[in-house]
Design a protein around this motif. Structure first.
Motif, PDB file in Angstrom:
ATOM      1  N   ASP A   1      -9.713  -4.453  -1.345  1.00  0.00           N
ATOM      2  CA  ASP A   1      -9.255  -3.127  -0.937  1.00  0.00           C
ATOM      3  C   ASP A   1      -8.246  -3.208   0.204  1.00  0.00           C
ATOM      4  O   ASP A   1      -7.238  -2.500   0.210  1.00  0.00           O
ATOM      5  CB  ASP A   1     -10.433  -2.252  -0.512  1.00  0.00           C
ATOM      6  N   HIS A   2      -8.525  -4.069   1.191  1.00  0.00           N
ATOM      7  CA  HIS A   2      -7.612  -4.229   2.324  1.00  0.00           C
ATOM      8  C   HIS A   2      -6.256  -4.733   1.843  1.00  0.00           C
ATOM      9  O   HIS A   2      -5.213  -4.214   2.252  1.00  0.00           O
ATOM     10  CB  HIS A   2      -8.194  -5.191   3.367  1.00  0.00           C
TER      11      HIS A   2
ATOM     12  N   GLU B   1      -4.422  -1.908  -0.025  1.00  0.00           N
ATOM     13  CA  GLU B   1      -4.066  -0.769   0.830  1.00  0.00           C
ATOM     14  C   GLU B   1      -3.078  -1.156   1.923  1.00  0.00           C
ATOM     15  O   GLU B   1      -2.100  -0.448   2.153  1.00  0.00           O
ATOM     16  CB  GLU B   1      -5.337  -0.194   1.458  1.00  0.00           C
ATOM     17  N   HIS B   2      -3.331  -2.253   2.621  1.00  0.00           N
ATOM     18  CA  HIS B   2      -2.580  -2.557   3.845  1.00  0.00           C
ATOM     19  C   HIS B   2      -1.515  -3.629   3.680  1.00  0.00           C
ATOM     20  O   HIS B   2      -0.762  -3.880   4.625  1.00  0.00           O
ATOM     21  CB  HIS B   2      -3.551  -2.979   4.952  1.00  0.00           C
TER      22      HIS B   2
ATOM     23  N   HIS C   1      -9.134   3.653   2.317  1.00  0.00           N
ATOM     24  CA  HIS C   1      -9.889   3.086   1.197  1.00  0.00           C
ATOM     25  C   HIS C   1     -11.372   2.990   1.495  1.00  0.00           C
ATOM     26  O   HIS C   1     -12.186   3.122   0.586  1.00  0.00           O
ATOM     27  CB  HIS C   1      -9.327   1.720   0.783  1.00  0.00           C
ATOM     28  N   THR C   2     -11.766   2.766   2.747  1.00  0.00           N
ATOM     29  CA  THR C   2     -13.207   2.742   3.038  1.00  0.00           C
ATOM     30  C   THR C   2     -13.779   4.151   3.060  1.00  0.00           C
ATOM     31  O   THR C   2     -14.954   4.341   2.738  1.00  0.00           O
ATOM     32  CB  THR C   2     -13.522   2.025   4.369  1.00  0.00           C
TER      33      THR C   2
ATOM     34  N   GLY D   1      -0.862  -5.786   8.269  1.00  0.00           N
ATOM     35  CA  GLY D   1      -1.982  -5.891   7.336  1.00  0.00           C
ATOM     36  C   GLY D   1      -2.240  -7.328   6.930  1.00  0.00           C
ATOM     37  O   GLY D   1      -3.389  -7.759   6.821  1.00  0.00           O
TER      38      GLY D   1
ATOM     39  N   MET E   1      -8.412   3.768   7.774  1.00  0.00           N
ATOM     40  CA  MET E   1      -8.715   3.018   6.571  1.00  0.00           C
ATOM     41  C   MET E   1      -9.115   3.965   5.452  1.00  0.00           C
ATOM     42  O   MET E   1     -10.288   4.177   5.191  1.00  0.00           O
ATOM     43  CB  MET E   1      -9.843   2.038   6.840  1.00  0.00           C
TER      44      MET E   1
ATOM     45  N   GLU F   1      -3.759  -9.271   9.948  1.00  0.00           N
ATOM     46  CA  GLU F   1      -5.153  -8.878  10.136  1.00  0.00           C
ATOM     47  C   GLU F   1      -6.039  -9.551   9.087  1.00  0.00           C
ATOM     48  O   GLU F   1      -7.091 -10.100   9.416  1.00  0.00           O
ATOM     49  CB  GLU F   1      -5.282  -7.361  10.035  1.00  0.00           C
ATOM     50  N   LEU F   2      -5.596  -9.545   7.840  1.00  0.00           N
ATOM     51  CA  LEU F   2      -6.366 -10.160   6.767  1.00  0.00           C
ATOM     52  C   LEU F   2      -6.507 -11.663   6.978  1.00  0.00           C
ATOM     53  O   LEU F   2      -7.589 -12.221   6.792  1.00  0.00           O
ATOM     54  CB  LEU F   2      -5.722  -9.868   5.413  1.00  0.00           C
TER      55      LEU F   2
ATOM     56  N   LEU G   1     -14.152  -5.620  -0.136  1.00  0.00           N
ATOM     57  CA  LEU G   1     -13.438  -5.129   1.042  1.00  0.00           C
ATOM     58  C   LEU G   1     -12.103  -5.843   1.244  1.00  0.00           C
ATOM     59  O   LEU G   1     -11.104  -5.215   1.597  1.00  0.00           O
ATOM     60  CB  LEU G   1     -14.323  -5.260   2.289  1.00  0.00           C
TER      61      LEU G   1
END
Length: 90
Positions: free
Chosen positions: A59-60, A63-64, A3-4, A77, A1, A80-81, A56
């Motif tokens: 960002d997810h 990014e994903h 971005h984190t 991605g 990850m 998961e989200l 978060l």
């Protein structure tokens, strides 16, 4: 990850502020502070957690999902989200 990791210091600072707010609620309860004040502190913590969650999730998503290298990565991605959102909304 990535971005984190990239935003780690900023995210840790937010978490530490939330931790301080929660400790403030504990102190208020121990001191038998009136319930209205405790409820305001709880509402403040909830707002802070919602803000962190929003950051978060954003960002997810960027990014994903939007920035995924392949369709398979994008699909993973997205799934998961969606799982996280389902859990959050319960």
């Amino acid at each position: 990850m990535a971005h984190t990791i990239r935003d780690k210091d900023k995210l840790i600072a937010r978490v530490r502020r939330i931790k301080g707010q929660i400790e403030g609620i504990e102190r208020a309860l121990l001191a038998e502070v009136p319930c209205g004040e405790v409820l305001r502190q709880v509402a403040s913590v909830r707002g802070a957690m919602n803000g962190l969650t929003t950051e978060l999730v954003d960002d997810h998503l960027r990014e994903h999902v939007l920035g995924a290298a392949t369709d398979a990565d994008r699909q993973q991605g997205s799934e998961e989200l969606m799982g996280i959102i389902r859990t959050y909304l319960k």
